[in-house]
Design an enzyme around this catalytic site. Structure first.
Site, PDB file in Angstrom:
ATOM      1  N   SER A 158    -103.516 -41.719  34.116  1.00 48.49           N
ATOM      2  CA  SER A 158    -104.879 -41.631  33.592  1.00 48.49           C
ATOM      3  C   SER A 158    -104.840 -41.742  32.077  1.00 48.49           C
ATOM      4  CB  SER A 158    -105.510 -40.298  33.986  1.00 48.49           C
ATOM      5  OG  SER A 158    -104.828 -39.230  33.331  1.00 48.49           O
ATOM      6  N   TYR A 200     -83.962 -44.269  25.654  1.00 45.07           N
ATOM      7  CA  TYR A 200     -84.893 -45.314  26.077  1.00 45.07           C
ATOM      8  C   TYR A 200     -86.025 -45.539  25.076  1.00 45.07           C
ATOM      9  CZ  TYR A 200     -87.606 -41.435  28.237  1.00 45.07           C
ATOM     10  OH  TYR A 200     -88.288 -40.279  28.481  1.00 45.07           O
TER      11      TYR A 200
END
Length: 336
Positions: A158, A200
């Site tokens: 969301s 990452y």
């Protein structure tokens, strides 16, 4: 806590160091990595968690650590406090902070202060820094460690989920850094800043896209300010840890425990990292021994990143017999 195995470190650090295969210690809830979750080569890479710097390396210095109540933050606070720093830990949960501050103070004999702070809220950050300045003065060390993350397919995110993670990680780091940095400039006082991101942040990663994006932003923020604010006496560096099991992080990132079962296969040294190992690197980067280190982004991951990024690294699974066959075929190739 019972230890699995104990080694004596061959290195000669500034302090004598006992290396052991205990994982996830140094201030965090004790978690052990079983022999099934380590690779045979891990015996060559014993864990040294004792502070490597000389006692008193941070004497008369104030360290401000966000996310300092648990996990890596707690580990870094424990090490800095043991080296003489007067530490201030900050997060939203004041009860947890007070408990951690008392625990570390008893262990190290140095005062640890607890300050409530929601890094997403500029007013809360200002109030927290005001309290730090009033209680102990402007910090000499600032560690941006507060973070939020969870795994999810990106199409399921969301707008609020995206905003929550980026507000904590990127905006929170920026708010703390800018508030303290502006005060340091005005006071003509230098400081060492350190941010904890992830490997990452460099490579990107699916299923943690808000975190990857926000952490990459933190890396860019620190490198940019290292260039711009060095003239004011401030240094900025980043640690990108690989997998380090802390209770809170793994409950959100590996809720089923399946990922942990194969995780060490991706790490050349054959084991996960520990909070104490990160704490030692953090202490060095924030110390005067590293006064010429600024703008550095340092991976500490047991070699995981380079293993994942090398195109032919999966060939480590090829057996000697298979190599014999392949070599014979290659030699017979025309023009070889």
């Amino acid at each position: 806590m019972a230890l699995l195995t104990r080694f004596t470190c061959r290195a000669q650090p500034l302090q004598r160091c006992i290396c052991q295969t205990r994982l996830f210690g140094n201030g965090t809830a004790a978690l052990l990595q079983s022999s099934e979750k380590t690779a045979p080569q891990s015996r060559f890479f014993p864990i040294c968690e004792q502070p490597m710097l000389l006692p008193g390396s941070f004497k008369n210095k104030v360290a401000f650590i966000t996310g300092g109540g648990t996990g890596l933050g707690k580990g870094m606070t424990t090490t800095l406090s043991s080296l003489g720093a007067e530490c201030v830990i900050a997060s939203r949960s004041l009860d947890v902070l007070k408990q951690t501050a008392e625990e570390i103070s008893k262990k190290t004999g140095n005062k640890v202060h607890a300050v409530q702070c929601n890094v997403r809220d500029p007013a809360s950050v200002k109030a927290a820094v005001d309290q730090v300045v009033n209680d102990v003065g402007l910090p000499d060390v600032v560690i941006n460690n507060a973070a939020g993350n969870f795994i999810s397919p990106t199409e399921r995110l969301s707008a609020n989920a995206w905003k929550t993670i980026t507000d904590i990680v990127l905006n929170g780091t920026a708010l703390v850094t800018l508030d303290i940095g502006k005060r340091l400039i005005k006071a003509e006082k230098g400081a060492a800043f350190l941010a904890i991101t992830t490997i990452y942040a460099e490579s990107g990663s699916g299923f943690v896209v808000p975190s990857a994006s926000a952490k990459a932003g933190v890396d860019a923020l620190c490198k940019s300010l290292a260039a711009e604010w060095g003239r004011y006496g401030m240094r900025f560096n980043v640690i990108q840890p690989g997998p380090i099991k802390t209770k809170g992080a793994f409950s959100r990132l590996d809720p089923t425990g399946k990922f942990e079962e194969t995780m060490t296969d991706r790490i050349p040294v054959g084991r996960l990292g520990t909070a104490g190992e990160i704490a030692n690197l953090a202490a060095y980067l924030c110390s005067d021994y590293a006064s010429w280190v600024s703008g550095a982004v340092i991976r500490m991951d047991g070699g995981e990143y380079v293993l994942m990024s090398g195109e032919f690294n999966e060939m480590r699974a090829v057996t000697k017999e298979q190599w014999d066959v392949m070599e014979d075929l290659i030699r017979k190739t025309k023009g070889s």
